[in-house]
Design an enzyme around this catalytic site. Structure first.
Site, PDB file in Angstrom:
ATOM      1  CG  HIS A 101      -1.951  -0.942   1.243  1.00 21.13           C
ATOM      2  ND1 HIS A 101      -2.453  -1.677  -0.054  1.00 21.13           N
ATOM      3  CD2 HIS A 101      -2.874  -1.702   2.216  1.00 21.13           C
ATOM      4  CE1 HIS A 101      -3.361  -2.423   0.353  1.00 21.13           C
ATOM      5  NE2 HIS A 101      -3.521  -2.574   1.552  1.00 21.13           N
ATOM      6  CG  HIS A 156      -7.956  -0.716   2.274  1.00 14.17           C
ATOM      7  ND1 HIS A 156      -8.455  -1.465   3.093  1.00 14.17           N
ATOM      8  CD2 HIS A 156      -7.061  -1.406   1.805  1.00 14.17           C
ATOM      9  CE1 HIS A 156      -7.757  -2.659   3.460  1.00 14.17           C
ATOM     10  NE2 HIS A 156      -6.846  -2.606   2.435  1.00 14.17           N
ATOM     11  CD  GLU A 197      -8.347  -3.838  -0.421  1.00 17.99           C
ATOM     12  OE1 GLU A 197      -7.098  -3.846  -0.853  1.00 17.99           O
ATOM     13  OE2 GLU A 197      -8.375  -4.676   0.561  1.00 17.99           O
TER      14      GLU A 197
HETATM   15  C1  GLA Z   1      -5.039  -5.412   2.214  1.00 21.77           C
HETATM   16  C2  GLA Z   1      -4.343  -6.598   2.070  1.00 21.77           C
HETATM   17  C3  GLA Z   1      -4.333  -7.378   3.428  1.00 21.77           C
HETATM   18  C4  GLA Z   1      -4.131  -6.344   4.536  1.00 21.77           C
HETATM   19  C5  GLA Z   1      -4.848  -5.191   4.429  1.00 21.77           C
HETATM   20  C6  GLA Z   1      -4.617  -4.530   5.501  1.00 21.77           C
HETATM   21  O1  GLA Z   1      -6.531  -5.680   1.963  1.00 21.77           O
HETATM   22  O2  GLA Z   1      -4.690  -7.596   1.032  1.00 21.77           O
HETATM   23  O3  GLA Z   1      -3.449  -8.315   3.178  1.00 21.77           O
HETATM   24  O4  GLA Z   1      -2.619  -5.986   4.361  1.00 21.77           O
HETATM   25  O5  GLA Z   1      -4.820  -4.550   3.211  1.00 21.77           O
HETATM   26  O6  GLA Z   1      -4.417  -4.518   6.726  1.00 21.77           O
END
Ligand code: GLA
Length: 375
Positions: A136, A207, A341
């Site tokens: 991210h 997100h 997402e």
């Molecule tokens: C995303 C990832 C997860 C996790 C979340 C944040 O969705 O796919 O593995 O890292 O973000 O906690």
């Protein structure tokens, strides 16, 4: 505490003129209420904005991370509920408890193996913030910066951010615009546009953690999910794709027909992902708006359809939620929400067979995603 049904409780004296607002106002842009949400670590004010529609939905966003922090959805059988996880104040957003709640994730949403990629024979090393990978956008991704906010219409707020060349290790100065619109047809629409000064990789997503019964009301294991996907990208033990694109048929990820999240999340509980945390390949043509997912909550009878132009959908059943305390003192245990997402596939910069995330000067990155509600 009962849900506030608005971004911020204002003193009654401030509410009075609003309550008496005529339905057609001289300056419609004034119908978007806003105020100070809190302060960034720099001391700069962070502002909230409230979007309302004609059927009673309310979306609240703020400009720390271009974040959606409340989304109130009516019900045919009960009270309006706030269906996204979040915090009441900046302390929450700045804390370790904030697992990207409602943010705009990037520059590269999801993982890049070992935080490394090459463009034109030059290798770039990004932060390893999800050992051994990059997640991210790094230590200070787009979720941890102040965006410039502007009311774009009576129903939309536009966030802009220019990420300097080299920020978090990524090449190119990238200018990004994210616009949230709440429509009278009950869709929260998110449109993205970006340009770069030098070749770079870009992958943006939204997100939000959804619980259609209301944030803080237990797990989402009984929510039912249908995916408009028949393949996924299998991953290794660090959640990096192997490069394969495999059928979901005969796996716990087979959500081609509506079924409870429990079926997949529990079957995968002992895996590295601790549940569902997988990228699905959305059927149809990338760039064309099409349905990626349908989520239905039998308890509240609310449903949400996700439409997008993106090639992939990361479904994440909140496996790493840890019982943190969120809005109004609500507790968010493991699997108490699901993230849907829309994005490009994880680790695309290192995967020649995946649809590219390379953005070149002169090109425009676009994404159009909508979360459409019914009740
Ligand atoms: C995303 C990832 C997860 C996790 C979340 C944040 O969705 O796919 O593995 O890292 O973000 O906690």
């Amino acid at each position: 505490m009962s849900p506030m049904n608005s971004c911020r409780l204002l003193p009654a004296i401030l509410l009075l003129p609003l309550a008496s607002c005529p339905s057609t106002m001289q300056d419609p842009i004034q119908t978007v209420r806003s105020g100070v949400f809190g302060q960034a670590p720099s001391g700069e004010d962070i502002h909230w904005y409230e979007l309302r529609n004609s059927s009673g939905m309310i979306a609240c966003v703020h400009n720390w991370g271009a974040t959606l922090y409340e989304l109130h959805v009516p019900s045919a059988i009960g009270r309006t509920a706030d269906v996204v996880l979040g915090f009441d104040d900046m302390d929450g957003y700045l804390s370790e408890d904030n697992q990207y709640f409602g943010c705009t994730a990037g520059r590269y949403a999801n993982r890049i193996a070992k935080g490394r990629f090459s463009i034109d024979a030059k290798t770039y090393q990004l932060a390893i913030n999800n050992d051994p990978n990059h997640l991210h956008g790094g230590e200070h991704g787009l979720d941890k910066v102040i965006w410039t906010a502007a009311v774009a219409s009576p129903s939309s707020v536009r966030f802009s951010y220019t990420s300097p060349d080299g920020e978090e290790g990524y090449p190119g100065e990238v200018s990004i615009v994210v616009t949230y619109t709440l429509t009278d047809t009950n869709a929260l629409v998110i449109e993205y546009e970006a340009e770069t000064s030098a070749p770079t990789h870009l992958n943006l997503t939204h997100h939000s953690y959804f619980n259609l019964s209301g944030a803080g009301s237990g797990t989402v294991l009984d929510h039912e999910l249908q995916l408009f996907a028949s393949r996924y990208t299998p991953t290794d033990g660090t959640l990096i794709p192997t490069g394969e694109m495999k059928p979901i048929a005969s796996t716990p990820l087979d959500f081609r027909t509506l079924k409870p999240l429990r079926r997949g999340a529990e079957a995968l509980a002992a895996s590295a992902a601790l549940g569902i945390d997988h990228n699905f390949i959305i059927e149809g043509t990338q760039g064309a708006m099409r349905t990626a997912a349908y989520l239905h909550d039998p308890a509240s009878r609310r449903s949400m359809t996700v439409n997008s132009t993106e090639p992939g959908l990361q479904v994440y059943t909140g496996n790493f939620l840890s019982g943190q305390t969120g809005k109004s003192g609500q507790v968010y245990p493991q699997r108490s929400a699901v993230c849907l997402e829309t994005q490009h596939f994880p680790d695309t910069p290192n995967q020649p067979n995946f649809p590219t995330t390379l953005l070149l000067p002169g090109d425009t990155y676009t994404q159009h995603t909508e979360y459409r509600f019914a009740w």
